[in-house]
Scaffold this motif. Structure first.
Motif, PDB file in Angstrom:
ATOM      1  N   UNK A  35       0.826  -1.208   0.000  1.00 55.88           N
ATOM      2  CA  UNK A  35       0.000   0.000   0.000  1.00 55.88           C
ATOM      3  C   UNK A  35       0.862   1.261   0.000  1.00 55.88           C
ATOM      4  N   UNK A  36       1.927   1.253   0.760  1.00 54.25           N
ATOM      5  CA  UNK A  36       2.832   2.411   0.784  1.00 54.25           C
ATOM      6  C   UNK A  36       3.450   2.646  -0.594  1.00 54.25           C
ATOM      7  N   UNK A  37       3.844   1.555  -1.253  1.00 51.39           N
ATOM      8  CA  UNK A  37       4.494   1.689  -2.558  1.00 51.39           C
ATOM      9  C   UNK A  37       3.526   2.270  -3.591  1.00 51.39           C
ATOM     10  N   UNK A  38       2.311   1.751  -3.614  1.00 51.92           N
ATOM     11  CA  UNK A  38       1.296   2.298  -4.526  1.00 51.92           C
ATOM     12  C   UNK A  38       1.068   3.781  -4.256  1.00 51.92           C
ATOM     13  N   UNK A  39       0.977   4.129  -2.987  1.00 49.06           N
ATOM     14  CA  UNK A  39       0.712   5.521  -2.617  1.00 49.06           C
ATOM     15  C   UNK A  39       1.840   6.435  -3.069  1.00 49.06           C
ATOM     16  N   UNK A  40       3.075   5.983  -2.896  1.00 45.07           N
ATOM     17  CA  UNK A  40       4.219   6.776  -3.320  1.00 45.07           C
ATOM     18  C   UNK A  40       4.204   6.984  -4.833  1.00 45.07           C
ATOM     19  N   UNK A  41       3.915   5.915  -5.581  1.00 44.19           N
ATOM     20  CA  UNK A  41       3.881   6.025  -7.036  1.00 44.19           C
ATOM     21  C   UNK A  41       2.739   6.929  -7.500  1.00 44.19           C
ATOM     22  N   UNK A  42       1.603   6.861  -6.817  1.00 44.23           N
ATOM     23  CA  UNK A  42       0.481   7.706  -7.206  1.00 44.23           C
ATOM     24  C   UNK A  42       0.799   9.178  -6.960  1.00 44.23           C
ATOM     25  N   UNK A  43       1.476   9.466  -5.867  1.00 48.39           N
ATOM     26  CA  UNK A  43       1.882  10.845  -5.615  1.00 48.39           C
ATOM     27  C   UNK A  43       2.855  11.327  -6.695  1.00 48.39           C
ATOM     28  N   UNK A  44       3.708  10.436  -7.136  1.00 51.53           N
ATOM     29  CA  UNK A  44       4.663  10.793  -8.192  1.00 51.53           C
ATOM     30  C   UNK A  44       3.934  11.124  -9.491  1.00 51.53           C
ATOM     31  N   UNK A  45       2.910  10.336  -9.826  1.00 52.42           N
ATOM     32  CA  UNK A  45       2.135  10.604 -11.042  1.00 52.42           C
ATOM     33  C   UNK A  45       1.523  12.001 -10.995  1.00 52.42           C
ATOM     34  N   UNK A  46       0.877  12.318  -9.876  1.00 53.22           N
ATOM     35  CA  UNK A  46       0.228  13.630  -9.766  1.00 53.22           C
ATOM     36  C   UNK A  46       1.252  14.761  -9.807  1.00 53.22           C
ATOM     37  N   UNK A  47       2.392  14.545  -9.179  1.00 52.82           N
ATOM     38  CA  UNK A  47       3.438  15.566  -9.201  1.00 52.82           C
ATOM     39  C   UNK A  47       3.977  15.775 -10.610  1.00 52.82           C
ATOM     40  N   UNK A 101       6.445   2.491 -25.044  1.00 54.98           N
ATOM     41  CA  UNK A 101       6.400   1.135 -24.509  1.00 54.98           C
ATOM     42  C   UNK A 101       5.662   1.041 -23.191  1.00 54.98           C
ATOM     43  N   UNK A 102       4.718   1.960 -22.975  1.00 55.26           N
ATOM     44  CA  UNK A 102       3.932   1.991 -21.734  1.00 55.26           C
ATOM     45  C   UNK A 102       2.569   1.374 -21.992  1.00 55.26           C
ATOM     46  N   UNK A 103       2.236   0.372 -21.226  1.00 53.61           N
ATOM     47  CA  UNK A 103       0.979  -0.355 -21.405  1.00 53.61           C
ATOM     48  C   UNK A 103      -0.027   0.033 -20.324  1.00 53.61           C
ATOM     49  N   UNK A 104      -1.151   0.628 -20.754  1.00 49.98           N
ATOM     50  CA  UNK A 104      -2.223   1.011 -19.848  1.00 49.98           C
ATOM     51  C   UNK A 104      -3.529   0.422 -20.391  1.00 49.98           C
ATOM     52  N   UNK A 112     -12.078   6.506 -20.287  1.00 52.98           N
ATOM     53  CA  UNK A 112     -10.849   7.150 -19.844  1.00 52.98           C
ATOM     54  C   UNK A 112      -9.662   6.236 -20.103  1.00 52.98           C
ATOM     55  N   UNK A 113      -8.497   6.833 -20.118  1.00 50.26           N
ATOM     56  CA  UNK A 113      -7.255   6.071 -20.053  1.00 50.26           C
ATOM     57  C   UNK A 113      -6.982   5.794 -18.574  1.00 50.26           C
ATOM     58  N   UNK A 114      -6.366   4.645 -18.286  1.00 49.55           N
ATOM     59  CA  UNK A 114      -6.121   4.306 -16.880  1.00 49.55           C
ATOM     60  C   UNK A 114      -4.757   3.653 -16.718  1.00 49.55           C
ATOM     61  N   UNK A 115      -3.917   4.263 -15.904  1.00 49.81           N
ATOM     62  CA  UNK A 115      -2.650   3.660 -15.512  1.00 49.81           C
ATOM     63  C   UNK A 115      -2.810   3.122 -14.099  1.00 49.81           C
ATOM     64  N   UNK A 116      -2.374   1.888 -13.882  1.00 54.13           N
ATOM     65  CA  UNK A 116      -2.487   1.292 -12.551  1.00 54.13           C
ATOM     66  C   UNK A 116      -1.158   0.667 -12.155  1.00 54.13           C
ATOM     67  N   UNK A 117      -0.766   0.895 -10.913  1.00 53.22           N
ATOM     68  CA  UNK A 117       0.563   0.528 -10.441  1.00 53.22           C
ATOM     69  C   UNK A 117       0.531  -0.740  -9.594  1.00 53.22           C
ATOM     70  N   UNK A 163      11.155   5.616 -11.905  1.00 52.74           N
ATOM     71  CA  UNK A 163      11.631   5.906 -13.259  1.00 52.74           C
ATOM     72  C   UNK A 163      10.564   5.568 -14.295  1.00 52.74           C
ATOM     73  N   UNK A 164       9.864   4.453 -14.104  1.00 52.87           N
ATOM     74  CA  UNK A 164       8.800   4.084 -15.038  1.00 52.87           C
ATOM     75  C   UNK A 164       7.666   5.103 -15.007  1.00 52.87           C
ATOM     76  N   UNK A 165       7.334   5.580 -13.825  1.00 54.21           N
ATOM     77  CA  UNK A 165       6.292   6.596 -13.701  1.00 54.21           C
ATOM     78  C   UNK A 165       6.717   7.868 -14.423  1.00 54.21           C
TER      79      UNK A 165
END
Length: 409
Positions: A301-313, A357-360, A379-384, A391-393
């Motif tokens: 859960x922490x990892x997903x949350x960190x990646x989601x914050x990165x996406x928004x940033x 090469x990004x698959x969503x 919508x388009x949807x990216x899920x982590x 780096x991928x984000x």
């Protein structure tokens, strides 16, 4: 760019366990649909086919006995993982959808009985109730969410009365990522004597789920979203609820004794598992749950949350980009749904794949009523998940920004 949430999971070590990641087969941001599988799961499936490809629960030879033991061990692993004591309360299904259908059609609802859902449900937790409304006269009530999809506990409370026999809700949305407070919902529903069914397809892979604490009567999940084999799901039910639930399919393995004019159902969970099992899938399920246990769901859960914050940033101030759902990353779980002015969702998906090469995923994500009611085409949807990196984000976000600035309106 710094992120306020730190996760101690060693993502580089995790990534070494996934064949498609090791082979560099692109950036996979479609785990809300189906996750990748680690080596341990693949080995477990292969080992079944190579060493003991027999049928459990029927024959008594050594190979069949090994299968039967493996099935029991898988249930025990699930019970431990989800904080319950009775392994027999875990029924193997093909997916979350089959579990939800078994629950819907097995409760014996009749004309005038009321079923409450949210207005955000996946079709698996919407269409079966719609069919029961058409064929059995069951009444539907929708607990309305906010415009951005946030659950409204007061709106839910207003739906409840003594006519309500079932409350069936998702724990987390596959579009907005918003999470429903299941424990509070269960308490309210049980006060009115209603049975609580939970669609845990998007929550079980990404957060710690304590089924004793949540107090849901039936909880369904898709193992193929939890690093497990494709076509595997689980339906958990409290023993007293499963005892009164009618199986959706009957046949071999579901009965104790059948004569020409009578039949006795087998004990739970066997009565719900008609025919030959997906034994490879069952042993793969155990391996997947063990893998997640080693990492720890708090870390997931922490990892997903960190990646989601990165996406928004990363995507702040991208021209023409609109987020579907809350614009607060802490409410998104592991899904980021968005649109870009002037472009269709499928266009975005294909461009991300071909350019970076990004698959969503793209479309309405089997949650049609949500989109139709809000006048959105999809919508388009990216899920982590645990194998994705910062780096991928950044690559994903850079490609989205380029697409919006170059091709958007």
């Amino acid at each position: 760019m710094e992120n306020p949430i730190r996760a101690s999971m060693d993502v580089n070590s995790v990534r070494k366990d996934f064949p498609t990641v090791r082979k560099g087969q692109g950036i996979y941001l479609d785990s809300a649909c189906q996750s990748l599988r680690p080596d341990s799961v693949i080995r477990a499936v292969t080992e079944y086919y190579e060493e003991y490809p027999a049928c459990g629960g029927r024959s008594v030879h050594s190979m069949a006995t090994r299968v039967s033991i493996a099935v029991d061990e898988s249930r025990e692993t699930l019970a431990s993982f989800f904080g319950t004591k009775d392994p027999e309360c875990y029924v193997f299904t093909r997916n979350c959808t089959e579990g939800l259908n078994t629950a819907a059609y097995g409760l014996g609802l009749k004309r005038g009985d009321v079923v409450v859902t949210t207005d955000m449900e996946h079709n698996s937790n919407h269409v079966p109730w719609m069919r029961l409304a058409e064929t059995a006269g069951v009444e539907r009530r929708f607990s309305r969410s906010g415009k951005d999809g946030r659950f409204d506990i007061e709106a839910f409370h207003r739906c409840m009365d003594r006519k309500v026999k079932v409350v069936s809700v998702q724990q987390s949305s596959n579009v907005t990522g918003c999470t429903v407070p299941i424990k509070a919902v269960s308490e309210i529903a049980h006060d009115y004597g209603a049975t609580v069914i939970v669609d845990g397809a998007q929550s079980a892979p990404h957060m710690k789920v304590d089924l004793e604490d949540l107090d849901a009567d039936i909880y369904c999940m898709s193992i193929h979203k939890m690093l497990g084999p494709s076509g595997m799901g689980v339906m958990y039910g409290k023993r007293e609820v499963l005892e009164r639930l009618r199986p959706m399919a009957l046949g071999g393995g579901t009965v104790g004794l059948a004569t020409y004019d009578s039949v006795n159902l087998a004990p739970i969970p066997d009565r719900f598992e008609a025919g030959l099992h997906d034994y490879a899938g069952i042993v793969g399920t155990k391996a997947a749950i063990e893998y997640l246990s080693r990492i720890g769901m708090d870390e997931v859960e922490k990892w997903d949350s960190m990646l989601m914050r990165r996406i928004f940033s990363d995507l702040e101030d991208v021209p023409g980009l609109h987020v579907v759902g809350p614009d607060e990353p802490s409410l998104r779980g592991s899904v980021f749904s968005f649109n870009i002015d002037g472009l269709g969702a499928h266009d975005i998906g294909m461009m991300l794949d071909s350019m970076a090469g990004v698959m969503i995923r793209s479309g309405m994500h089997c949650t049609h009523p949500f989109y139709v009611s809000r006048g959105i085409d999809g919508s388009a949807r990216a899920s982590t998940y645990i194998y994705n990196t910062v780096d991928e984000i950044d690559i994903f976000a850079s490609a989205v920004r380029h697409i919006a600035e170059t091709f958007g309106q």
